[in-house]
Design a protein around this motif. Structure first.
Motif, PDB file in Angstrom:
ATOM      1  N   ASP A  91      94.749 129.424  26.694  1.00  0.00           N
ATOM      2  CA  ASP A  91      93.417 129.431  27.300  1.00  0.00           C
ATOM      3  C   ASP A  91      92.483 128.530  26.495  1.00  0.00           C
ATOM      4  N   ALA A  92      91.763 127.706  27.197  1.00  0.00           N
ATOM      5  CA  ALA A  92      90.842 126.772  26.544  1.00  0.00           C
ATOM      6  C   ALA A  92      89.559 127.478  26.095  1.00  0.00           C
ATOM      7  N   VAL A  93      88.920 126.885  25.106  1.00  0.00           N
ATOM      8  CA  VAL A  93      87.592 127.331  24.682  1.00  0.00           C
ATOM      9  C   VAL A  93      86.609 126.938  25.775  1.00  0.00           C
ATOM     10  N   ILE A  94      85.836 127.905  26.245  1.00  0.00           N
ATOM     11  CA  ILE A  94      84.835 127.653  27.279  1.00  0.00           C
ATOM     12  C   ILE A  94      83.551 127.123  26.660  1.00  0.00           C
ATOM     13  N   LYS A  95      83.198 127.708  25.509  1.00  0.00           N
ATOM     14  CA  LYS A  95      81.985 127.284  24.804  1.00  0.00           C
ATOM     15  C   LYS A  95      82.219 127.407  23.306  1.00  0.00           C
ATOM     16  N   ASP A  96      81.815 126.392  22.559  1.00  0.00           N
ATOM     17  CA  ASP A  96      81.971 126.372  21.116  1.00  0.00           C
ATOM     18  C   ASP A  96      81.243 127.582  20.512  1.00  0.00           C
ATOM     19  N   PRO A  97      81.954 128.376  19.688  1.00  0.00           N
ATOM     20  CA  PRO A  97      81.315 129.540  19.068  1.00  0.00           C
ATOM     21  C   PRO A  97      80.042 129.204  18.295  1.00  0.00           C
ATOM     22  N   ALA A  98      79.965 128.028  17.709  1.00  0.00           N
ATOM     23  CA  ALA A  98      78.753 127.631  16.984  1.00  0.00           C
ATOM     24  C   ALA A  98      77.546 127.570  17.913  1.00  0.00           C
ATOM     25  N   ASP A  99      77.791 127.326  19.199  1.00  0.00           N
ATOM     26  CA  ASP A  99      76.710 127.295  20.178  1.00  0.00           C
ATOM     27  C   ASP A  99      76.419 128.672  20.764  1.00  0.00           C
ATOM     28  N   LEU A 100      77.328 129.620  20.551  1.00  0.00           N
ATOM     29  CA  LEU A 100      77.180 130.969  21.114  1.00  0.00           C
ATOM     30  C   LEU A 100      76.383 131.905  20.227  1.00  0.00           C
ATOM     31  N   TYR A 101      76.557 131.772  18.924  1.00  0.00           N
ATOM     32  CA  TYR A 101      76.061 132.786  17.990  1.00  0.00           C
ATOM     33  C   TYR A 101      75.096 132.210  16.972  1.00  0.00           C
ATOM     34  N   LYS A 102      74.190 133.085  16.549  1.00  0.00           N
ATOM     35  CA  LYS A 102      73.293 132.732  15.447  1.00  0.00           C
ATOM     36  C   LYS A 102      74.113 132.605  14.169  1.00  0.00           C
ATOM     37  N   ASN A 103      75.089 133.526  13.996  1.00  0.00           N
ATOM     38  CA  ASN A 103      75.978 133.508  12.840  1.00  0.00           C
ATOM     39  C   ASN A 103      77.401 133.616  13.361  1.00  0.00           C
ATOM     40  N   PRO A 104      78.119 132.504  13.533  1.00  0.00           N
ATOM     41  CA  PRO A 104      79.441 132.496  14.158  1.00  0.00           C
ATOM     42  C   PRO A 104      80.496 133.314  13.409  1.00  0.00           C
ATOM     43  N   LYS A 105      80.256 133.724  12.181  1.00  0.00           N
ATOM     44  CA  LYS A 105      81.244 134.520  11.449  1.00  0.00           C
ATOM     45  C   LYS A 105      81.231 135.967  11.898  1.00  0.00           C
ATOM     46  N   GLU A 106      80.225 136.409  12.598  1.00  0.00           N
ATOM     47  CA  GLU A 106      80.153 137.801  13.030  1.00  0.00           C
ATOM     48  C   GLU A 106      80.887 138.019  14.320  1.00  0.00           C
TER      49      GLU A 106
END
Length: 137
Positions: free
Chosen positions: A122-137
């Motif tokens: 499954d492909a990434v739909i949206k880059d996690p860096a663009d989804l979250y304030k803190n992508p590590k959470e």
């Protein structure tokens, strides 16, 4: 679900583990695809019913986690199911925004075993860096 939300006796029927948690499977109400597995404590499950959205217990952060609180990808609750042993919950949800996984995919189950190796299907739909304030959470 308001009658259920105001009466918490139904929570006593659940077999909570030694840490007061129960595994919770989020399943897309339309496609039946498993989106993710998380954990819920009593408060998370009661709030899920009260608010009509997926709310979980984060074991790593040791706090409640409202799905979509940072990404906007909320899980709108349609139905709760309890398994025969009363120790696993299924939440049938509508995944608002189409992304359930913190990796930016529709589902956390995006790898398939083929010839002894895991393959991402499954492909990434949206880059996690663009989804979250803190992508590590």
């Amino acid at each position: 679900m308001t009658d259920t939300a105001s009466n918490s006796d139904w929570l006593d029927n659940i077999k909570w583990d030694a840490d007061g948690l129960v595994p919770a499977i989020a399943q897309d109400v339309h496609t039946q695809r498993v989106l993710m597995v998380a954990w819920m404590n009593r408060e998370a499950l009661q709030l899920t019913v009260q608010e009509g959205r997926g709310i979980y217990w984060s074991r790593s952060r040791q706090r409640l986690w409202r799905k979509g609180e940072e990404s906007g990808n909320v899980q709108q609750l349609h139905e709760l199911r309890l398994d025969c042993d009363a120790d696993v919950i299924i939440l049938q949800v509508e995944q608002i925004g189409g992304i359930a996984c913190h990796t930016g995919r529709q589902s956390c189950f995006y790898r398939v075993l083929k010839d002894g190796e895991w393959h991402t299907v499954d492909a990434v739909i949206k880059d996690p860096a663009d989804l979250y304030k803190n992508p590590k959470e």
